[in-house]
Design a protein around this motif. Sequence first.
Motif, PDB file in Angstrom:
ATOM      1  N   ALA A   4       0.844  -1.198   0.000  1.00 26.24           N
ATOM      2  CA  ALA A   4       0.000   0.000   0.000  1.00 26.24           C
ATOM      3  C   ALA A   4       0.874   1.241   0.000  1.00 26.24           C
ATOM      4  CB  ALA A   4      -0.912  -0.004   1.227  1.00 26.24           C
ATOM      5  N   PRO A   5       0.465   2.286  -0.701  1.00 25.77           N
ATOM      6  CA  PRO A   5       1.258   3.506  -0.712  1.00 25.77           C
ATOM      7  C   PRO A   5       1.210   4.195   0.640  1.00 25.77           C
ATOM      8  CG  PRO A   5      -0.833   3.862  -1.819  1.00 25.77           C
ATOM      9  CD  PRO A   5      -0.746   2.397  -1.510  1.00 25.77           C
ATOM     10  N   PRO A   6       2.261   4.937   0.990  1.00 26.82           N
ATOM     11  CA  PRO A   6       2.235   5.678   2.247  1.00 26.82           C
ATOM     12  C   PRO A   6       1.251   6.834   2.170  1.00 26.82           C
ATOM     13  CG  PRO A   6       4.170   6.258   0.966  1.00 26.82           C
ATOM     14  CD  PRO A   6       3.499   5.126   0.241  1.00 26.82           C
ATOM     15  N   GLU A  24      10.775   3.269   1.732  1.00 19.47           N
ATOM     16  CA  GLU A  24      12.005   2.711   1.194  1.00 19.47           C
ATOM     17  C   GLU A  24      11.969   1.209   1.429  1.00 19.47           C
ATOM     18  OE1 GLU A  24      16.324   4.518   1.111  1.00 19.47           O
ATOM     19  OE2 GLU A  24      15.952   3.553   3.039  1.00 19.47           O
ATOM     20  N   GLY A  25      11.680   0.449   0.383  1.00 27.47           N
ATOM     21  CA  GLY A  25      11.449  -0.975   0.564  1.00 27.47           C
ATOM     22  C   GLY A  25      10.180  -1.185   1.371  1.00 27.47           C
ATOM     23  N   PRO A  30       9.801   9.436   8.148  1.00 29.19           N
ATOM     24  CA  PRO A  30       9.345  10.800   7.900  1.00 29.19           C
ATOM     25  C   PRO A  30      10.283  11.518   6.934  1.00 29.19           C
ATOM     26  CG  PRO A  30       9.349  10.306  10.248  1.00 29.19           C
ATOM     27  CD  PRO A  30      10.111   9.212   9.577  1.00 29.19           C
ATOM     28  N   GLU A  31       9.684  12.371   6.140  1.00 30.86           N
ATOM     29  CA  GLU A  31      10.440  13.159   5.168  1.00 30.86           C
ATOM     30  C   GLU A  31       9.904  14.584   5.208  1.00 30.86           C
ATOM     31  OE1 GLU A  31      11.765  11.782   0.944  1.00 30.86           O
ATOM     32  OE2 GLU A  31       9.802  12.729   0.729  1.00 30.86           O
ATOM     33  N   ARG A  32      10.813  15.553   5.309  1.00 31.44           N
ATOM     34  CA  ARG A  32      10.399  16.957   5.320  1.00 31.44           C
ATOM     35  C   ARG A  32      10.700  17.602   3.983  1.00 31.44           C
ATOM     36  NH1 ARG A  32      13.720  21.434   8.458  1.00 31.44           N
ATOM     37  NH2 ARG A  32      14.785  21.404   6.439  1.00 31.44           N
ATOM     38  N   VAL A  43      14.204  16.328   2.719  1.00 33.14           N
ATOM     39  CA  VAL A  43      15.227  15.835   3.643  1.00 33.14           C
ATOM     40  C   VAL A  43      14.646  14.635   4.382  1.00 33.14           C
ATOM     41  CG1 VAL A  43      16.629  16.353   5.677  1.00 33.14           C
ATOM     42  CG2 VAL A  43      16.243  18.116   3.943  1.00 33.14           C
ATOM     43  N   PRO A  44      15.262  13.459   4.269  1.00 34.92           N
ATOM     44  CA  PRO A  44      14.778  12.312   5.040  1.00 34.92           C
ATOM     45  C   PRO A  44      15.089  12.492   6.522  1.00 34.92           C
ATOM     46  CG  PRO A  44      16.792  11.738   3.870  1.00 34.92           C
ATOM     47  CD  PRO A  44      16.419  13.119   3.411  1.00 34.92           C
ATOM     48  N   LEU A  45      14.148  12.115   7.375  1.00 35.46           N
ATOM     49  CA  LEU A  45      14.323  12.205   8.828  1.00 35.46           C
ATOM     50  C   LEU A  45      14.293  10.790   9.405  1.00 35.46           C
ATOM     51  CD1 LEU A  45      12.015  15.276   9.557  1.00 35.46           C
ATOM     52  CD2 LEU A  45      14.504  15.260   9.388  1.00 35.46           C
ATOM     53  N   ARG A  46      15.316  10.042   9.081  1.00 35.94           N
ATOM     54  CA  ARG A  46      15.398   8.653   9.555  1.00 35.94           C
ATOM     55  C   ARG A  46      15.847   8.637  11.005  1.00 35.94           C
ATOM     56  NH1 ARG A  46      17.420   8.384   4.239  1.00 35.94           N
ATOM     57  NH2 ARG A  46      16.241   6.981   2.874  1.00 35.94           N
ATOM     58  N   THR A  47      15.226   7.776  11.774  1.00 38.43           N
ATOM     59  CA  THR A  47      15.537   7.677  13.205  1.00 38.43           C
ATOM     60  C   THR A  47      16.032   6.298  13.601  1.00 38.43           C
ATOM     61  OG1 THR A  47      13.246   7.085  13.717  1.00 38.43           O
ATOM     62  CG2 THR A  47      13.811   9.433  13.767  1.00 38.43           C
ATOM     63  N   GLY A  48      16.360   5.468  12.630  1.00 43.37           N
ATOM     64  CA  GLY A  48      16.821   4.125  12.934  1.00 43.37           C
ATOM     65  C   GLY A  48      15.707   3.131  13.178  1.00 43.37           C
TER      66      GLY A  48
END
Length: 315
Positions: A4-6, A24-25, A30-32, A43-48
């Motif tokens: 399903a799309p986000p 991503e896969g 979150p992406e700003r 800007v990707p806001l990856r938090t692990g």
Amino acid sequence: MTVAPPPGCVLSADGSYGARLAREGDSLFPERWTLDGPEPYAVPLRTGRSEEPGAEVQPLGDGRVLVRRPAGGRHAFSLLYPTGPGTGEVPLGAVVCPDGDTRLRLLPPAPCGRRAYAVTVGPRSTALWLVAGGASGPERVAEIPGRCSGGAWLDRTGRMLCLDRETDGRTKAVVVDLERGGEVSPLLEITEESDDRVLLADPDSGLLLIRSDAPSPGRGRLGWGVLGSTLPVRFPACLRLPDCAVTPFAVQPGQVLTPEGCAVALRVDGPLGSWVGVWRPAQRRLHHLPAPEGWLTGTGLWTADGVLRLPCATP
């Protein structure tokens, strides 16, 4: 396997920033989006960690992104922001829903750009929460009898909030005054027996986009009115499209005292897909435009000059 799309993009009240859950896969993050410069960029806001599909994001006016992370009946809130190659995170606390019948959702971005609100909707009442921008953690700011849906801001300061409240089997739009302890007053009642909802509001002109079944009991129709006006709500025939759902998502700002001239963008969903409609109350025609490739459907922003900006994402 079909993935399903986000969810789509949420824009800040002034249109400077956007935020969405990007994929991503099999992971969501979150992406700003920064939109007020010469070239938009993300800007990707990856938090692990991968966000759950039920998570929500919302940009603030200073570029930070609020994220809501549900876990059972607990909803944790954090503010995310880019820090060079990484992502900074400020935990704000959590709101716990008392039972399985209570639902929490974020309200549209507050016009001040500094605060964010959510509602928890229970069987008989709705609690309004300040989840970002308060003194310390989420604060319950009002308790409203009835089950509330929708949400539209009626002013530029974030004081007057419109909600659609269901009581005794009927839904009516009400105003919640956040500077008077959540005082509730009626806003829209076309007839005693009708369901009357406010979909969008423009604080500058007072234009209200509403849906009501007053003209056709049991079938909601799209109409418009003006905040504070004694004139009746009008239901243009051009907004009735057979076999299509028509939903407004953006109103042109800056048209002080001229609500009839405001441009309104509408999402049109039909058997062959979704596209964009543009309409002004002073006109009797709905203009149909093809949706751009990758449009995050149902999201957009008008400028005061009458330019409609539609966020899109393509490979």
